[in-house]
Design an enzyme around this catalytic site. Structure first.
Site, PDB file in Angstrom:
ATOM      1  N   GLY A  69      -7.062   0.347  10.110  1.00 52.33           N
ATOM      2  CA  GLY A  69      -7.412   1.151  11.285  1.00 52.33           C
ATOM      3  C   GLY A  69      -8.910   1.137  11.558  1.00 52.33           C
ATOM      4  N   GLY A  70      -9.682   0.757  10.519  1.00 49.65           N
ATOM      5  CA  GLY A  70     -11.134   0.639  10.677  1.00 49.65           C
ATOM      6  C   GLY A  70     -11.657  -0.368   9.668  1.00 49.65           C
ATOM      7  N   GLY A  71     -10.867  -1.449   9.477  1.00 50.15           N
ATOM      8  CA  GLY A  71     -11.235  -2.479   8.496  1.00 50.15           C
ATOM      9  C   GLY A  71     -10.511  -2.353   7.173  1.00 50.15           C
ATOM     10  CB  SER A  72      -7.937   0.039   5.988  1.00 50.60           C
ATOM     11  OG  SER A  72      -8.719   1.199   6.076  1.00 50.60           O
TER      12      SER A  72
ATOM     13  CE  LYS B 290      -3.818   1.734   2.919  1.00 50.35           C
ATOM     14  NZ  LYS B 290      -4.563   1.432   4.153  1.00 50.35           N
TER      15      LYS B 290
ATOM     16  CB  SER C  34      -7.974   3.071   3.241  1.00 51.40           C
ATOM     17  OG  SER C  34      -7.113   2.516   4.212  1.00 51.40           O
TER      18      SER C  34
END
Length: 533
Positions: A237-240, A139, A216
């Site tokens: 960090g929130g499902g990325s 990434k 993301s």
């Protein structure tokens, strides 16, 4: 701008929480009864790479690490030949209509240098690891020499990077071929992968190019599902990691907080982000995890982590394992998703595991607290960018950071008091079960609209919904694995999530290996490159 009331963001203000706050979800490793006869990770990896592949199954299957190794070891192909194929495919991806936009920066010379070095090692029988010659991408949030560290923006990374993030360095040392850096949602601020700016554009879901990849770590999942590389590295960090892996029908692992080093990755949210692999199979996720998971003196978290062993991972069944399910929570998803996930749970029961009903308390409080933590931390870290580059950001990013500006110090402290409570609830639950099962995402990948290509997309209700089953892992630091278990009638992938207690990635991988067998056939993505053909 974003209706705070609708999303319940003021919930924390009305709560009276007495627990001291937990600002970093680091948990000391419990004492494990190390079985002396347990195999070392290298033995387990050998077992995973030697096992006969699923090619016995009729129909399509993704090409994984083992398929590459079989080609290299038999001399059928060399890493150099594979690299040439990849370069041709990367050129093709950029020209296709619409462009795939999975890999946003790549360099032919760099790819060939790594591939030729690997080819020489295979010829001299002195390979570095079972990732030698394996194509991988990272990434754009990671520093990777010589690419620009743009993190999905147009204003960061103006110069080529001169040092590698720890994970990039470890992959190089393992002999992997880094094929480039992958697309991402700008600054990791969303879950669709929609990034209309000039360097990135919108990555397409290989199962249906008119749908989003999820974010993301959007390009990482798209690259794996499209066959460009069997391994990609993302951050979560929130499902990325788990959201794009689920939407693109591949496997995604979020390690325990601190398990894999985040050094050299832009520290957008220090308390919620974990690094993890996106792969074509659970076995490959286990291999990559075992190579990347270890303390890093340059990274402050996970320094006291237990060794990443893989005991019992290849056990023939799931006898003795207790799978926790909060059915009320589990069922809050689309009917097609629920149906596939319920059948997958029955499959695990048929292998000897027992399902135990558990109650996950205060999930709405945990959800709101997670949003307060991640947005406050990002807003704090991005303060100079917010002041200097606000007008160069995508509209959605501006909205997210503006929302982050609305939270107070009291909100942030209250959210971290909630974290203490939620971690304690989980400790109690994990004293009775080995894991918690949920659907990965309540829905399948959303459609891309014309307007998204120009102005991006800001759909708070989708963002909130897509993270529903993800936030618990980010908020408390527990590990989570998503595995594809089926497809919607429209042909879009559906996944189940398995979460376990801190540092117990092995049980996730053990269950994941069995979960993978539930899907009777793998559908071939409509965009797919067979690099080994």
């Amino acid at each position: 701008m974003w209706p705070t009331r609708m999303n319940n963001f003021s919930l924390m203000r009305s709560l009276d929480i007495h627990e001291d706050p937990t600002f970093i979800p680091e948990v000391a490793a419990g004492v494990t009864e190390d079985k002396l006869e347990a195999k070392s990770p290298s033995d387990v990896i050998k077992q995973l790479t030697d096992a006969r592949s699923d090619s016995a199954r009729s129909g399509f299957s993704f090409k994984g690490i083992k398929d590459y190794l079989e080609c290299y070891r038999s001399g059928k192909l060399t890493p150099s030949q594979v690299a040439k194929n990849i370069i041709a495919m990367l050129e093709d991806c950029d020209k296709s209509t619409p462009p795939l936009r999975a890999i946003v920066q790549w360099d032919q010379e760099q790819i060939m240098l790594m591939a030729e070095a690997s080819t020489t090692r295979y010829r001299n029988k002195c390979t570095l690891s079972c990732l030698d010659g394996i194509p991988v991408c990272l990434k754009e949030e990671f520093k990777v020499v010589p690419y620009h560290h743009r993190v999905g923006t147009v204003y960061l990374g103006t110069q080529p990077e001169s040092e590698d993030a720890t994970v990039a360095k470890k992959l190089r040392e393992a002999g992997a071929i880094i094929i480039g850096v992958s697309n991402m949602h700008e600054l990791g601020t969303g879950t669709t992968g929609c990034n209309p700016n000039r360097y990135h554009k919108i990555p397409r879901n290989p199962y249906n190019p008119n749908h989003f990849t999820g974010g993301s770590s959007s390009g990482s999942a798209a690259a794996v599902a499209a066959g460009l590389c069997p391994v990609a590295i993302g951050t979560d960090g929130g499902g990325s990691v788990r959201i794009p892996a689920s939407f693109c029908g591949v496997v995604g692992l979020k390690g325990t907080f601190g398990r894999i080093s985040g050094h050299g990755c832009l520290p957008l949210s220090y308390s919620t982000v974990s690094v993890g692999p996106i792969c074509t199979s659970v076995a490959d996720a286990a291999i990559v995890y075992s190579i990347l998971a270890e303390p890093d003196p340059l990274y402050p978290y996970g320094l006291k982590q237990p060794k990443a062993t893989l005991p019992d991972m290849c056990a023939p069944d799931l006898k003795g394992l207790k799978l926790g399910v909060d059915w009320t929570f589990f069922k809050a998803c689309d009917a097609e998703v629920l149906s596939a996930c319920e059948k997958a749970v029955k499959h695990l029961q048929s292998l000897g595991a027992s399902v135990v009903e558990v109650s996950l308390p205060e999930m709405e409080e945990a959800r709101v607290a997670h949003v307060i933590c991640i947005l406050s931390e990002m807003r704090d870290f991005l303060q100079p960018d917010f002041n200097k580059h606000f007008h160069e950001m995508n509209l959605e990013t501006r909205a997210s950071l503006a929302l982050g500006s609305q939270f107070t110090a009291l909100d942030y402290i209250k959210a971290n008091r909630q974290r203490t409570r939620t971690m304690r609830f989980l400790q109690e639950i994990f004293s009775t079960v080995n894991c918690i099962l949920t659907p990965a995402i309540p829905c399948t990948a959303p459609r891309i609209h014309e307007s998204d290509l120009l102005t991006g997309r800001s759909d708070m209700s989708f963002t909130v919904r897509s993270m529903r089953f993800m936030q618990l892992g980010n908020f408390t630091g527990i590990p989570g694995l998503v595995v594809p278990v089926g497809y919607s009638t429209a042909g879009l992938p559906i996944s189940l999530q398995v979460m376990a207690k801190w540092w117990d990635e092995t049980v996730l991988l053990r269950i994941g290996l069995k979960l993978e067998q539930f899907r009777d056939q793998t559908r071939k993505p409509s965009i797919y490159y067979d690099i080994l053909a």
